[in-house]
Enzyme design. Structure first.
Site, PDB file in Angstrom:
ATOM      1  CB  SER A  12     -16.813 125.605  53.097  1.00 16.80           C
ATOM      2  OG  SER A  12     -17.514 124.558  52.265  1.00 16.80           O
ATOM      3  CG  HIS A  39     -16.800 121.399  53.487  1.00 12.17           C
ATOM      4  ND1 HIS A  39     -17.980 122.485  53.500  1.00 12.17           N
ATOM      5  CD2 HIS A  39     -17.284 120.524  54.148  1.00 12.17           C
ATOM      6  CE1 HIS A  39     -19.285 121.997  54.359  1.00 12.17           C
ATOM      7  NE2 HIS A  39     -18.630 120.778  54.736  1.00 12.17           N
ATOM      8  CG  ASP A 131     -21.239 120.966  56.636  1.00  5.79           C
ATOM      9  OD1 ASP A 131     -22.750 120.427  57.732  1.00  5.79           O
ATOM     10  OD2 ASP A 131     -20.649 120.172  56.366  1.00  5.79           O
TER      11      ASP A 131
END
Length: 346
Positions: A12, A39, A131
């Site tokens: 991310s 992401h 995540d």
């Protein structure tokens, strides 16, 4: 199921730079397919495949739905699409967001674990929030390996630290050592494939959750049977959230399919406080406007007592709004790291 190993990577914040450095270390003869979730904004095209192809010797692409997997290739999730492993191919979907993201790392990790079991190596790199932790847990349950970038080496340590807190990780390494480590682990996975069956309750849960990610109807798939109803509601659709227990993790999923870890839900809910406070201030401001208009109307109608009554109530409403203004000034979005480490500024 593929007859070669899969390396699934999640990143991310800070991830593009980390992925470039990692891909530069992978040899041209790398005997595994590499699947990546980074992401990214759904509003813009992604140049990540071109960037990763230029960074190393392996070719990176945004795969087509149904494209066959091959070793020595890098498959990057396109913006606004989940990337799943489906037998020997990839599946792209616009299923509900997980942890506020589509693509979501957990979706890729779970699908790879179900399809390839002990041939999977899951890698969590730099990023905020958590995540990838749930998906890494499933990879371990299915007999795969869990690899995490050293949090002290990561540009953003939250994702690696979350994985280390919740999953029995096999290897922790700085980014500079991950390429050589993965090359060694992939060779071992290719030679020593040891199937590890998942527990029946895990198989049922994963069937539901991966079905939702594939855009199947969440209620029809049985999402409400994944756990007990919680008193919390989904920030996205405001449906009731089901509480899911997974090892030491607590997660939530609504009957529309949106999913959150407890940490991500904390951030989402706390971030909403400011916007809701401003909505309250707007409503109070409009109330004051209307009360003053009615006061003027009564004054013009020759009713000074009525005019003063409306004006007095307008002053009361204005005074009551000061508490909400103070709330706006002092409220800050929360995260697990901000609570545990008050000096955290990530």
């Amino acid at each position: 199921m593929t007859d070669f190993p899969l390396v699934v990577i999640g990143a991310s914040a800070g991830g593009v730079s980390a992925l470039m450095k990692l891909c530069a270390q992978l040899p041209s003869s790398f005997p595994a397919a590499v699947l990546v979730v980074q992401h990214v904004s759904p509003a813009h095209p992604s140049m990540l495949p071109r960037i990763l192809s230029a960074a190393g010797t392996l070719h990176a692409i945004h795969p087509r739905d149904g494209q066959t997997l091959h070793p020595g290739m890098i498959y990057v999730a396109p913006p606004d699409h989940h990337l799943l492993v489906d037998g020997e191919t990839v599946l792209l979907s616009r299923g509900p967001r997980e942890n506020r993201s589509r693509p979501a790392i957990d979706v890729l990790f779970r699908s790879a674990a179900v399809e390839a079991g002990s041939r999977v190596i899951g890698v969590v790199l730099t990023g905020n929030l958590d995540d990838g932790t749930s998906g890494l847990h499933v990879i371990k349950q299915a007999g795969g390996l869990a690899v995490v970038q050293d949090p002290d080496d990561a540009e953003f340590a939250s994702m690696p630290r979350s994985a280390l807190n919740a999953v029995k990780v096999d290897h922790v390494a700085p980014l500079s050592e991950l390429g050589a480590l993965l090359a060694s682990l992939v060779d071992d996975r290719a030679r020593n494939h040891r199937p590890t069956p998942l527990a029946s309750e895990d198989v049922r849960r994963l069937e539901v959750e991966l079905g939702v990610a594939r855009e199947e109807h969440a209620l029809s798939k049985g999402v409400t049977r994944l756990g007990a109803p919680s008193p919390l509601t989904c920030p996205e659709c405001h449906g009731t959230l089901i509480e899911i227990r997974e090892g030491t993790l607590v997660r939530f999923r609504c009957h529309s399919g949106h999913a959150y870890t407890a940490g991500t839900l904390l951030t989402e809910v706390s971030e909403s406080v400011e916007s809701k406070a401003y909505q309250a201030l707007r409503a109070l401001g409009e109330t004051v406007i209307l009360l003053r208009q009615l006061s003027d109307q009564r004054q013009k109608q020759g009713d000074p007592a009525g005019a003063e009554a409306f004006l007095a109530r307008a002053r009361e409403v204005e005074a009551s709004s000061e508490g909400i203004r103070a709330l706006v000034r002092t409220t800050r979005a929360l995260s697990v790291e901000k609570v545990e480490r008050p000096d955290f500024d990530g």
